[in-house]
Write an enzyme that holds these catalytic residues in place. Structure first.
Site, PDB file in Angstrom:
ATOM      1  N   GLY A 126      -1.564  -5.671   8.882  1.00 25.98           N
ATOM      2  CA  GLY A 126      -2.901  -5.932   9.227  1.00 25.98           C
ATOM      3  C   GLY A 126      -3.798  -4.972   8.812  1.00 25.98           C
ATOM      4  O   GLY A 126      -4.067  -4.364   7.862  1.00 25.98           O
ATOM      5  N   CYS A 137      -3.913   6.023   1.067  1.00 23.17           N
ATOM      6  CA  CYS A 137      -3.752   5.126   0.286  1.00 23.17           C
ATOM      7  C   CYS A 137      -3.730   5.570  -1.273  1.00 23.17           C
ATOM      8  O   CYS A 137      -4.059   4.753  -2.144  1.00 23.17           O
ATOM      9  CB  CYS A 137      -5.195   4.037   0.558  1.00 23.17           C
ATOM     10  SG  CYS A 137      -4.956   3.497   2.067  1.00 23.17           S
ATOM     11  N   GLY A 195       0.784  -1.303  -0.210  1.00 22.41           N
ATOM     12  CA  GLY A 195       0.082   0.030  -0.071  1.00 22.41           C
ATOM     13  C   GLY A 195       0.978   1.254   0.037  1.00 22.41           C
ATOM     14  O   GLY A 195       1.706   1.114  -0.198  1.00 22.41           O
ATOM     15  N   GLN A 196       0.328   2.351   0.257  1.00 23.60           N
ATOM     16  CA  GLN A 196       0.652   3.506   0.167  1.00 23.60           C
ATOM     17  C   GLN A 196       0.787   4.371   1.575  1.00 23.60           C
ATOM     18  O   GLN A 196       1.337   3.782   2.345  1.00 23.60           O
ATOM     19  CB  GLN A 196       0.045   4.460  -0.869  1.00 23.60           C
ATOM     20  CG  GLN A 196       0.018   3.890  -2.093  1.00 23.60           C
ATOM     21  CD  GLN A 196      -0.716   4.691  -3.210  1.00 23.60           C
ATOM     22  OE1 GLN A 196      -0.418   5.692  -3.600  1.00 23.60           O
ATOM     23  NE2 GLN A 196      -1.421   3.652  -4.209  1.00 23.60           N
ATOM     24  N   PHE A 197       0.435   5.740   1.612  1.00 22.98           N
ATOM     25  CA  PHE A 197       0.604   6.280   2.868  1.00 22.98           C
ATOM     26  C   PHE A 197      -0.720   5.898   3.705  1.00 22.98           C
ATOM     27  O   PHE A 197      -1.899   5.816   3.180  1.00 22.98           O
ATOM     28  CB  PHE A 197       0.478   7.829   2.718  1.00 22.98           C
ATOM     29  CG  PHE A 197       2.008   8.403   2.504  1.00 22.98           C
ATOM     30  CD1 PHE A 197       2.855   8.272   3.536  1.00 22.98           C
ATOM     31  CD2 PHE A 197       2.363   8.737   1.123  1.00 22.98           C
ATOM     32  CE1 PHE A 197       4.247   8.690   3.239  1.00 22.98           C
ATOM     33  CE2 PHE A 197       3.592   8.937   0.828  1.00 22.98           C
ATOM     34  CZ  PHE A 197       4.713   9.200   1.986  1.00 22.98           C
ATOM     35  N   ILE A 237      -6.464  -1.848   5.074  1.00 24.73           N
ATOM     36  CA  ILE A 237      -5.901  -3.233   5.094  1.00 24.73           C
ATOM     37  C   ILE A 237      -4.652  -2.836   4.590  1.00 24.73           C
ATOM     38  O   ILE A 237      -4.328  -2.382   3.445  1.00 24.73           O
ATOM     39  CB  ILE A 237      -6.760  -4.095   4.496  1.00 24.73           C
ATOM     40  CG1 ILE A 237      -7.842  -4.330   5.212  1.00 24.73           C
ATOM     41  CG2 ILE A 237      -5.855  -5.551   4.462  1.00 24.73           C
ATOM     42  CD1 ILE A 237      -8.903  -5.481   4.609  1.00 24.73           C
ATOM     43  N   GLY A 238      -3.521  -3.408   5.122  1.00 29.62           N
ATOM     44  CA  GLY A 238      -2.058  -3.264   4.607  1.00 29.62           C
ATOM     45  C   GLY A 238      -1.183  -4.359   5.166  1.00 29.62           C
ATOM     46  O   GLY A 238      -0.875  -4.429   6.109  1.00 29.62           O
ATOM     47  N   HIS A 263      -1.970   6.489  11.490  1.00 32.71           N
ATOM     48  CA  HIS A 263      -2.259   5.791  12.724  1.00 32.71           C
ATOM     49  C   HIS A 263      -2.350   6.886  13.930  1.00 32.71           C
ATOM     50  O   HIS A 263      -1.447   7.891  13.830  1.00 32.71           O
ATOM     51  CB  HIS A 263      -1.278   4.848  12.934  1.00 32.71           C
ATOM     52  CG  HIS A 263      -1.272   3.699  11.967  1.00 32.71           C
ATOM     53  ND1 HIS A 263      -2.653   3.184  11.440  1.00 32.71           N
ATOM     54  CD2 HIS A 263      -0.259   2.795  11.337  1.00 32.71           C
ATOM     55  CE1 HIS A 263      -2.440   2.075  10.800  1.00 32.71           C
ATOM     56  NE2 HIS A 263      -0.856   1.924  10.570  1.00 32.71           N
ATOM     57  N   SER A 301      -6.485  -1.281  10.145  1.00 38.32           N
ATOM     58  CA  SER A 301      -6.701  -0.160  10.755  1.00 38.32           C
ATOM     59  C   SER A 301      -8.395   0.199  10.831  1.00 38.32           C
ATOM     60  O   SER A 301      -8.604   0.298   9.586  1.00 38.32           O
ATOM     61  CB  SER A 301      -5.786   1.141  10.823  1.00 38.32           C
ATOM     62  OG  SER A 301      -6.135   1.556   9.459  1.00 38.32           O
TER      63      SER A 301
END
Length: 247
Positions: A185, A203, A99-101, A173-174, A104, A187
């Site tokens: 996992g 993302c 994935g990307q950015f 999901i990443g 969190h 978030s």
């Protein structure tokens, strides 16, 4: 948000186990652990790396680790520099997940999922699909109708008003898989400060927004979210037992 190296309780019935390749044939439970307070990202990633190596070596059990991070951005393997709009706003961590950015922070439940996929069908895309269904099932317990979208990994909700409609992401999901053991996992946005997402293009998607249970008008605590996640996880991946956080 997928990276491939090669490319509140529920019962699990025997018939259900036979139907899903994501459920272990031996029925061995997954350890389920929750950290209190905010967990440093770099330390969490190192702890995941160590646990994944131990699982791959047959020296540790599978683990789902629930936690919260302080405010930060992570850059996955496909991250584009232009998608980091405010590089000085929060710490930025490069990470090996797909994935990307992503953002969190407080009010967001992060679940790091370390499962042995040699026992669960060795199907990475099927695993990611199962992760999406896990979140969708958890959200259903709050009356939230969520779903997947073609070409967009994650879980989305459709929002409508007088003369407008849009889709917002409520969970990301990443994942990464090494030696057929998953890590990183999901978030789930419970009640984070949604303004914090403004420092990135989440993302890499510009045409859609982000939302949370709170933003949808649902007053759910983190414990409520955890109960829903645990119940739905057991339906899709099998039983759990209490475990200890890896740090």
């Amino acid at each position: 948000m997928l990276s491939e190296p090669l490319n509140m309780s529920a019962d699990v019935t025997e018939s259900h186990m036979a139907e899903s390749p994501l459920l272990r044939a031996d029925g061995r439970p997954v350890e389920w652990a929750t950290s209190s307070g905010y967990v440093d990202y770099a330390k969490a990633e190192a702890a995941m790396e160590a646990r994944v190596a131990a699982i791959a070596a047959g020296e540790a059990s599978e683990l789902v680790w629930l936690l919260e991070h302080p405010p930060l951005y992570t850059a996955g393997v496909s991250a584009k520099a232009d998608d980091l709009l405010m590089p000085d706003r929060f710490p930025v961590y490069k990470t090996g997940r797909g994935g990307q950015f992503t953002y969190h922070g407080p009010g967001q439940r992060v679940a790091y999922v370390m499962l042995d996929l040699t026992q669960r069908g060795r199907d990475v895309r099927g695993f990611v699909h199962g992760m999406e269904n896990w979140i969708i099932g958890a959200l259903d317990r709050f009356g939230v109708e969520a779903g997947m979208r073609e070409g967009r990994v994650g879980v989305w909700v459709e929002r409508k008003g007088a003369g407008w409609a849009r889709e917002d992401k409520i969970a990301a999901i990443g994942v990464k898989v090494r030696k057929w053991v998953s890590f990183h996992g999901i978030s789930l946005n419970v009640e984070p400060d949604l303004d914090h997402f403004g420092g990135i293009v989440p993302c890499g998607i510009t045409e859609h927004g982000v939302t949370s249970l709170m933003d949808l008008g649902i007053l759910a605590s983190m414990d409520d979210a955890d109960d829903a996640l645990k119940a739905s996880f057991q339906k899709h991946f099998g039983p759990v037992i209490a475990g200890q956080p890896p740090l």
